[in-house]
Design an enzyme around this catalytic site. Sequence first.
Site, mmCIF file in Angstrom:
data_model
loop_
_atom_site.group_PDB
_atom_site.id
_atom_site.type_symbol
_atom_site.label_atom_id
_atom_site.label_comp_id
_atom_site.label_asym_id
_atom_site.label_seq_id
_atom_site.Cartn_x
_atom_site.Cartn_y
_atom_site.Cartn_z
ATOM 1 N N ARG A 23 59.978 13.950 -31.666
ATOM 2 C CA ARG A 23 60.173 14.627 -32.961
ATOM 3 C C ARG A 23 61.558 14.353 -33.551
ATOM 4 O O ARG A 23 62.128 15.230 -34.205
ATOM 5 C CB ARG A 23 59.951 16.138 -32.837
ATOM 6 C CG ARG A 23 58.545 16.537 -32.476
ATOM 7 C CD ARG A 23 57.630 16.450 -33.695
ATOM 8 N NE ARG A 23 56.315 16.987 -33.394
ATOM 9 C CZ ARG A 23 55.891 18.189 -33.781
ATOM 10 N NH1 ARG A 23 56.640 18.964 -34.503
ATOM 11 N NH2 ARG A 23 54.687 18.588 -33.468
ATOM 12 N N ARG A 27 62.315 18.440 -39.115
ATOM 13 C CA ARG A 27 62.951 19.471 -39.935
ATOM 14 C C ARG A 27 64.372 19.828 -39.546
ATOM 15 O O ARG A 27 65.087 20.439 -40.337
ATOM 16 C CB ARG A 27 62.086 20.737 -39.920
ATOM 17 C CG ARG A 27 60.838 20.581 -40.755
ATOM 18 C CD ARG A 27 59.888 21.714 -40.507
ATOM 19 N NE ARG A 27 59.509 21.737 -39.098
ATOM 20 C CZ ARG A 27 58.552 22.507 -38.596
ATOM 21 N NH1 ARG A 27 57.910 23.348 -39.371
ATOM 22 N NH2 ARG A 27 58.241 22.450 -37.321
ATOM 23 N N ARG A 36 61.177 15.975 -47.713
ATOM 24 C CA ARG A 36 60.037 16.883 -47.568
ATOM 25 C C ARG A 36 59.993 17.927 -48.700
ATOM 26 O O ARG A 36 58.919 18.456 -49.006
ATOM 27 C CB ARG A 36 60.184 17.538 -46.202
ATOM 28 C CG ARG A 36 59.168 18.486 -45.748
ATOM 29 C CD ARG A 36 57.792 17.953 -45.552
ATOM 30 N NE ARG A 36 57.055 19.055 -44.962
ATOM 31 C CZ ARG A 36 56.594 20.082 -45.670
ATOM 32 N NH1 ARG A 36 56.719 20.087 -46.968
ATOM 33 N NH2 ARG A 36 55.983 21.082 -45.076
ATOM 34 N N ASP A 72 51.346 12.048 -37.734
ATOM 35 C CA ASP A 72 51.013 13.218 -36.916
ATOM 36 C C ASP A 72 49.772 12.908 -36.094
ATOM 37 O O ASP A 72 48.910 12.135 -36.532
ATOM 38 C CB ASP A 72 50.774 14.450 -37.796
ATOM 39 C CG ASP A 72 50.841 15.724 -36.967
ATOM 40 O OD1 ASP A 72 51.951 16.258 -36.819
ATOM 41 O OD2 ASP A 72 49.796 16.157 -36.457
ATOM 42 N N TYR A 147 42.491 21.146 -31.101
ATOM 43 C CA TYR A 147 42.718 21.494 -32.514
ATOM 44 C C TYR A 147 41.401 21.575 -33.277
ATOM 45 O O TYR A 147 41.194 22.462 -34.110
ATOM 46 C CB TYR A 147 43.675 20.480 -33.166
ATOM 47 C CG TYR A 147 45.099 20.714 -32.735
ATOM 48 C CD1 TYR A 147 45.889 21.680 -33.353
ATOM 49 C CD2 TYR A 147 45.651 19.996 -31.684
ATOM 50 C CE1 TYR A 147 47.190 21.917 -32.933
ATOM 51 C CE2 TYR A 147 46.949 20.232 -31.254
ATOM 52 C CZ TYR A 147 47.715 21.187 -31.892
ATOM 53 O OH TYR A 147 48.992 21.441 -31.468
HETATM 54 O O1 CP3 Z 1 59.634 11.956 -35.015
HETATM 55 C C1 CP3 Z 1 58.520 11.982 -34.464
HETATM 56 O O2 CP3 Z 1 58.351 12.363 -33.291
HETATM 57 C C2 CP3 Z 1 57.327 11.385 -35.200
HETATM 58 C C3 CP3 Z 1 56.492 12.275 -35.907
HETATM 59 C C4 CP3 Z 1 55.594 13.291 -35.217
HETATM 60 C C5 CP3 Z 1 55.223 14.496 -35.854
HETATM 61 N N1 CP3 Z 1 54.282 15.106 -35.081
HETATM 62 C C6 CP3 Z 1 55.714 14.949 -37.158
HETATM 63 C C7 CP3 Z 1 55.567 16.363 -37.559
HETATM 64 C C8 CP3 Z 1 54.907 13.229 -33.995
HETATM 65 C C9 CP3 Z 1 54.976 12.194 -32.890
HETATM 66 C C10 CP3 Z 1 54.078 14.396 -33.934
HETATM 67 C C11 CP3 Z 1 53.148 14.670 -32.825
HETATM 68 C C12 CP3 Z 1 52.436 15.967 -32.790
HETATM 69 N N2 CP3 Z 1 51.905 16.684 -33.840
HETATM 70 C C13 CP3 Z 1 52.084 16.643 -31.598
HETATM 71 C C14 CP3 Z 1 52.367 16.130 -30.205
HETATM 72 C C15 CP3 Z 1 53.768 16.380 -29.783
HETATM 73 C C16 CP3 Z 1 54.079 17.818 -29.461
HETATM 74 O O3 CP3 Z 1 54.965 18.356 -30.138
HETATM 75 O O4 CP3 Z 1 53.472 18.368 -28.537
HETATM 76 C C17 CP3 Z 1 51.382 17.805 -31.954
HETATM 77 C C18 CP3 Z 1 50.821 18.838 -31.000
HETATM 78 C C19 CP3 Z 1 51.270 17.819 -33.372
HETATM 79 C C20 CP3 Z 1 50.556 18.831 -34.216
HETATM 80 C C21 CP3 Z 1 51.453 19.491 -35.175
HETATM 81 N N3 CP3 Z 1 52.051 18.884 -36.255
HETATM 82 C C22 CP3 Z 1 51.847 20.855 -35.181
HETATM 83 C C23 CP3 Z 1 51.402 21.888 -34.147
HETATM 84 C C24 CP3 Z 1 52.682 21.035 -36.282
HETATM 85 C C25 CP3 Z 1 53.266 22.307 -36.795
HETATM 86 C C26 CP3 Z 1 54.219 22.942 -35.880
HETATM 87 C C27 CP3 Z 1 55.551 22.233 -35.847
HETATM 88 O O5 CP3 Z 1 56.086 21.990 -34.760
HETATM 89 O O6 CP3 Z 1 56.072 21.976 -36.934
HETATM 90 C C28 CP3 Z 1 52.838 19.772 -36.907
HETATM 91 C C29 CP3 Z 1 53.660 19.483 -38.088
HETATM 92 C C30 CP3 Z 1 54.665 18.365 -37.984
HETATM 93 N N4 CP3 Z 1 54.454 17.150 -37.412
HETATM 94 C C31 CP3 Z 1 55.985 18.383 -38.543
HETATM 95 C C32 CP3 Z 1 56.537 17.123 -38.277
HETATM 96 C C33 CP3 Z 1 57.897 16.611 -38.694
HETATM 97 C C34 CP3 Z 1 56.607 19.513 -39.335
HETATM 98 C C35 CP3 Z 1 55.962 19.487 -40.682
HETATM 99 C C36 CP3 Z 1 56.855 19.930 -41.805
HETATM 100 O O7 CP3 Z 1 57.651 19.108 -42.315
HETATM 101 O O8 CP3 Z 1 56.672 21.072 -42.245
#
Ligand code: CP3
Length: 340
Positions: A23, A27, A36, A72, A147
Amino acid sequence: MNDTFLKACRGEKTDYTPIWIMRQAGRYLPEYQKVRGNVTFLELCKTPELCVEVTLQPIDILNVDAAILFSDILIPLEAMGAKLEFHEGRGPVFPDPIKNQADLDKLIVPDPAEHLGFVMETIRLLRKELNVPLIGFSGAPFTNATYLIEGGSSKVFWETKKMMYTAPELFHGMMQKITDCTILYLKAQAEAGAQALQIFDSWAGVLAPCDFKTFALPYVQEIIRELRKATDIPLIYFANNGSTLLELSESSGADVLGLDWRINIGDAAKRVGKVALQGNLDPFSLLLPKDKLKKRIGNILDDAKDTNGHIFNLGHGIHQFTPPEQAIAAVEFVHELSGR
Ligand code: CP3
């Protein structure tokens, strides 16, 4: 190109221990917030130029040794036909969760070029810009299935386990469909130029080892087997909360296993054969004062000295309220302390 990360994945000698951060685009970075601010999360994920911009941000700001595609794990599920929404503060929502065979039959196995072309375009654009390797990724079938079944994030996974135990054929059918989609999707990422692929199994740790073996692992093994036929790029499997599943995870066939912070990396190294290990600093320990953070990083590097390749990372994604300067310091400490 700086190929330290790729060498470590293959267990080759490196001048220092490479680091990237799960990640790393997100944010906690004001630069990400700015991009964003103008678009929704899903719009961002579907606009290659913006994905390129936010993928590159942590490379410049943190000086990490690998980039990870901005997208994502849930994006291919939307391409399968599942309606996906992101609600501010609540995370992902699938308003029509999969409950029965008829729901499952409505999902398709999408052609990545046709339905996920924006991801491939992002990869092609990124390869022109980057001087560090690019990691592509997907969710693991079990994590993605949770999910679709729960309709979003969960803490107890009641619906998922109910389906596993009371309708195993439906559950397996769903896992197979997600697996077929994931194989095509990851192959397409490799063809577009991804130089390593990580499979995120964020929720594998909620399964008993016997259930992991029956309901989750065979699908990861199939994905890795199929990818191996198509490409020789490093394949990383990250089973979060998975230290009790380590030997089983190794049997996935991955080149690299990701570790969360709940296990000592030296202990993990003793339990596996020739796989490289990735991890495993507690993301919240980035809040430590710098001297203590440095010591903690030094300890992990020492503990990892007998691994067959070590890629430094956090044990899970960086938390959104982490001060960026702490992440910058962590990368500096890894580079400085591991220089050989
Ligand atoms: O920089 C990176 O790692 C690349 C981008 C990336 C994102 N999500 C962007 C994101 C990657 C590799 C993921 C993987 C992801 N997404 C996982 C597996 C990794 C982990 O954390 O276990 C999972 C379970 C998700 C599903 C997901 N996406 C959730 C549960 C959420 C909301 C909760 C949260 O942590 O924000 C997201 C949203 C998300 N994915 C954001 C980002 C930058 C935040 C969105 C925003 O800008 O509001």
